[in-house]
Every structure is written in structure tokens, then in C-alpha cells.
Design a protein around this motif. Sequence first.
Motif, PDB file in Angstrom:
ATOM      1  N   ALA A   1       8.451   8.771 -16.829  1.00  0.00           N
ATOM      2  CA  ALA A   1       9.433   9.042 -15.774  1.00  0.00           C
ATOM      3  C   ALA A   1       8.875   8.669 -14.402  1.00  0.00           C
ATOM      4  N   VAL A   2       7.587   8.980 -14.183  1.00  0.00           N
ATOM      5  CA  VAL A   2       6.950   8.642 -12.911  1.00  0.00           C
ATOM      6  C   VAL A   2       6.917   7.130 -12.733  1.00  0.00           C
ATOM      7  N   GLN A   3       6.498   6.404 -13.785  1.00  0.00           N
ATOM      8  CA  GLN A   3       6.421   4.944 -13.704  1.00  0.00           C
ATOM      9  C   GLN A   3       7.804   4.328 -13.478  1.00  0.00           C
ATOM     10  N   THR A   4       8.818   4.910 -14.122  1.00  0.00           N
ATOM     11  CA  THR A   4      10.184   4.391 -13.995  1.00  0.00           C
ATOM     12  C   THR A   4      10.689   4.534 -12.569  1.00  0.00           C
ATOM     13  N   ILE A   5      10.525   5.739 -11.992  1.00  0.00           N
ATOM     14  CA  ILE A   5      11.043   5.958 -10.642  1.00  0.00           C
ATOM     15  C   ILE A   5      10.212   5.186  -9.627  1.00  0.00           C
ATOM     16  N   PHE A   6       8.889   5.036  -9.894  1.00  0.00           N
ATOM     17  CA  PHE A   6       8.039   4.245  -8.999  1.00  0.00           C
ATOM     18  C   PHE A   6       8.544   2.805  -8.941  1.00  0.00           C
ATOM     19  N   LYS A   7       8.813   2.231 -10.118  1.00  0.00           N
ATOM     20  CA  LYS A   7       9.286   0.841 -10.163  1.00  0.00           C
ATOM     21  C   LYS A   7      10.653   0.715  -9.493  1.00  0.00           C
ATOM     22  N   LYS A   8      11.511   1.707  -9.713  1.00  0.00           N
ATOM     23  CA  LYS A   8      12.840   1.645  -9.085  1.00  0.00           C
ATOM     24  C   LYS A   8      12.718   1.678  -7.563  1.00  0.00           C
ATOM     25  N   LEU A   9      11.876   2.575  -7.040  1.00  0.00           N
ATOM     26  CA  LEU A   9      11.683   2.664  -5.588  1.00  0.00           C
ATOM     27  C   LEU A   9      11.065   1.372  -5.044  1.00  0.00           C
ATOM     28  N   TYR A  10      10.153   0.768  -5.841  1.00  0.00           N
ATOM     29  CA  TYR A  10       9.525  -0.495  -5.426  1.00  0.00           C
ATOM     30  C   TYR A  10      10.566  -1.611  -5.384  1.00  0.00           C
ATOM     31  N   ASP A  11      11.386  -1.688  -6.438  1.00  0.00           N
ATOM     32  CA  ASP A  11      12.426  -2.734  -6.497  1.00  0.00           C
ATOM     33  C   ASP A  11      13.445  -2.565  -5.375  1.00  0.00           C
ATOM     34  N   ASP A  12      13.658  -1.311  -4.960  1.00  0.00           N
ATOM     35  CA  ASP A  12      14.616  -1.036  -3.874  1.00  0.00           C
ATOM     36  C   ASP A  12      13.984  -1.212  -2.491  1.00  0.00           C
ATOM     37  N   GLY A  13      12.709  -1.613  -2.458  1.00  0.00           N
ATOM     38  CA  GLY A  13      12.032  -1.828  -1.179  1.00  0.00           C
ATOM     39  C   GLY A  13      11.653  -0.541  -0.477  1.00  0.00           C
ATOM     40  N   LEU A  14      11.627   0.580  -1.202  1.00  0.00           N
ATOM     41  CA  LEU A  14      11.297   1.869  -0.582  1.00  0.00           C
ATOM     42  C   LEU A  14       9.816   2.226  -0.738  1.00  0.00           C
ATOM     43  N   ILE A  15       9.140   1.535  -1.656  1.00  0.00           N
ATOM     44  CA  ILE A  15       7.692   1.674  -1.780  1.00  0.00           C
ATOM     45  C   ILE A  15       7.103   0.288  -1.576  1.00  0.00           C
ATOM     46  N   TYR A  16       6.073   0.195  -0.751  1.00  0.00           N
ATOM     47  CA  TYR A  16       5.463  -1.112  -0.503  1.00  0.00           C
ATOM     48  C   TYR A  16       3.955  -0.949  -0.349  1.00  0.00           C
ATOM     49  N   ARG A  17       3.252  -2.074  -0.477  1.00  0.00           N
ATOM     50  CA  ARG A  17       1.799  -2.055  -0.384  1.00  0.00           C
ATOM     51  C   ARG A  17       1.369  -2.910   0.789  1.00  0.00           C
ATOM     52  N   ALA A  18       0.423  -2.411   1.583  1.00  0.00           N
ATOM     53  CA  ALA A  18      -0.026  -3.174   2.748  1.00  0.00           C
ATOM     54  C   ALA A  18      -1.397  -2.679   3.177  1.00  0.00           C
ATOM     55  N   GLU A  19      -2.129  -3.567   3.874  1.00  0.00           N
ATOM     56  CA  GLU A  19      -3.405  -3.155   4.456  1.00  0.00           C
ATOM     57  C   GLU A  19      -3.129  -2.388   5.739  1.00  0.00           C
ATOM     58  N   ARG A  20      -3.674  -1.201   5.817  1.00  0.00           N
ATOM     59  CA  ARG A  20      -3.515  -0.370   7.004  1.00  0.00           C
ATOM     60  C   ARG A  20      -4.825   0.364   7.264  1.00  0.00           C
ATOM     61  N   LEU A  21      -4.954   0.919   8.460  1.00  0.00           N
ATOM     62  CA  LEU A  21      -6.146   1.705   8.769  1.00  0.00           C
ATOM     63  C   LEU A  21      -6.004   3.108   8.191  1.00  0.00           C
ATOM     64  N   VAL A  22      -7.075   3.574   7.568  1.00  0.00           N
ATOM     65  CA  VAL A  22      -7.106   4.947   7.066  1.00  0.00           C
ATOM     66  C   VAL A  22      -8.269   5.674   7.735  1.00  0.00           C
ATOM     67  N   ASN A  23      -8.220   7.007   7.671  1.00  0.00           N
ATOM     68  CA  ASN A  23      -9.352   7.820   8.124  1.00  0.00           C
ATOM     69  C   ASN A  23     -10.407   7.762   7.021  1.00  0.00           C
ATOM     70  N   TRP A  24     -11.542   7.174   7.314  1.00  0.00           N
ATOM     71  CA  TRP A  24     -12.549   6.988   6.267  1.00  0.00           C
ATOM     72  C   TRP A  24     -13.752   7.884   6.523  1.00  0.00           C
ATOM     73  N   SER A  25     -14.195   8.558   5.460  1.00  0.00           N
ATOM     74  CA  SER A  25     -15.401   9.379   5.543  1.00  0.00           C
ATOM     75  C   SER A  25     -16.549   8.625   4.878  1.00  0.00           C
ATOM     76  N   PRO A  26     -17.491   8.058   5.668  1.00  0.00           N
ATOM     77  CA  PRO A  26     -18.621   7.334   5.079  1.00  0.00           C
ATOM     78  C   PRO A  26     -19.480   8.210   4.170  1.00  0.00           C
TER      79      PRO A  26
END
Length: 239
Positions: free
Chosen positions: A19-44
Motif C-alpha cells: 500500500a505504501v509503495q502504491t501510494i508513493f508511486k501514485k503521488l510521484y506520477d501526480d508530480g506531488l513527490i519529487y527528488r532533488a539535490e537540496r541542502l540539509v542540516n548535516w551532523s559530521p
Amino acid sequence: ESVDWNRERFTMDAGLSRAVQTIFKKLYDDGLIYRAERLVNWSPEMRSAISDIEVEHREVDGELVSMRYGDGENSIVVATTRVETMLGDTAVAVHPDDNRYKHLVGKEIELPLTGRTIPVVADEHVDPEFGTGAVKVTPAHDPNDFEIGARHELPMLTIMDEQGRIAGTGTDFDGMDRFEARRAVREALHEQGRIVEEKRPYVHSVGHSSRSKEPIEPRLSMQWFVKVGPLAKAAGDAV
């Protein structure tokens, strides 16, 4: 009455995982989930990204170092509290209406210690009244610089590894811890006569990890994001 045990579910059950994989793919196909390089708070120390709510901002006694890039008429002075990040600079930004620097916009100036030249770009978000009116731009290590870098399509050079050590710069500073490099870079700039001013102590706010208590390091990372605007609107409409 007893609990209806045939309805019992564990979060990792096959059905729920599907169910998680199904809704993830649906949200991705609908352009509501996306992947991108962004700055995160990193703890060395923990070698992990941490969330905004795990970052505590504290006033610390730091230093504000002003340094000169380039020479003569083609020189420009910038200031920073993290001198070591200059190794990852990919531009200097000035306000488009600042007459002091108009002759430099679009030109390349020498970035000390690196053997590289970097462009001077005009950006309306630069405050000409603050400091020298010119800012160094390190897109992979500062949130504001990341925005400038995105607007001007600047290279985003990651100059630290996951443990906060200088890496990949091709300089003698590679392998140094970020705080060790801060001192070493400042001393190297001193030797070249490029330090214009040093303010110490310079009290400023620094984000610290609430768990490891160390200063966080903004780090460029590939992350998944949810586009909350349309989802929030849908929730609002439902209410």
C-alpha cells in the motif's frame, strides 16, 4: 468483548508495504513527490542529516574575516564567519545597481588559494548597504548561497566529506577538519596579504545538533520531497 485479532496489522506487513509503495508511486506520477539535490542540516559527528526541529541556534563568539579576491581594479572584498568555505566559492554576488562593482559584473576574478577564477554576478537579493556590498557565494554549503547559485546556474562544489573534513579541492587543505582548515586557510590568506579585516569576537547565531551538540554543516544531498501546496489545498477544500 475482545479485540478483533484478525484485523491485527504490523507496519511492515506485506499488505501495508504494498500500500505504501502504491501510494508513493501514485503521488510521484501526480508530480506531488519529487527528488532533488537540496541542502540539509548535516551532523559530521553522527554522519547523518537531521531535521530542522533537531537544530538549536546558539549565539557563539566567532570571527568575521574580510578578504580580498582578485587584484587592483579587478579586486573585491568579501566577509565570512566560515573562512574555510571560500574553497568552494563559485561566484561573488553584488547588487545590480551598485555602481562600485558595475565594471566587474560578468567578469571573472581570481579565487585565492584554489587556482580557479569565479564570475561576479548581479543579484537583487544582495544588500548593498551590508558590509562591502559584495558576498561570496558557496552554493553547496550555505542556504542563501544555494538560492543564488540556483538563480544563476552556478556550479555547486561540495568541499567537505561526511565527517566535515575538507575534500576534493586539490589544495593542501584536503584532509583537514573544518575547524582546523578555518585557521589554516586564514593564515594562508594572511601570508598573501589578502586579509583586510578580522573582527573577534564576532557574536553570531550558529545552528547546533541537539543530539551531538556540534555545529551543523549545511550539506548538499539528494532528497525526496513532498509538494505540500496542492495537498494542503485538497485538505482545506475537504474541511
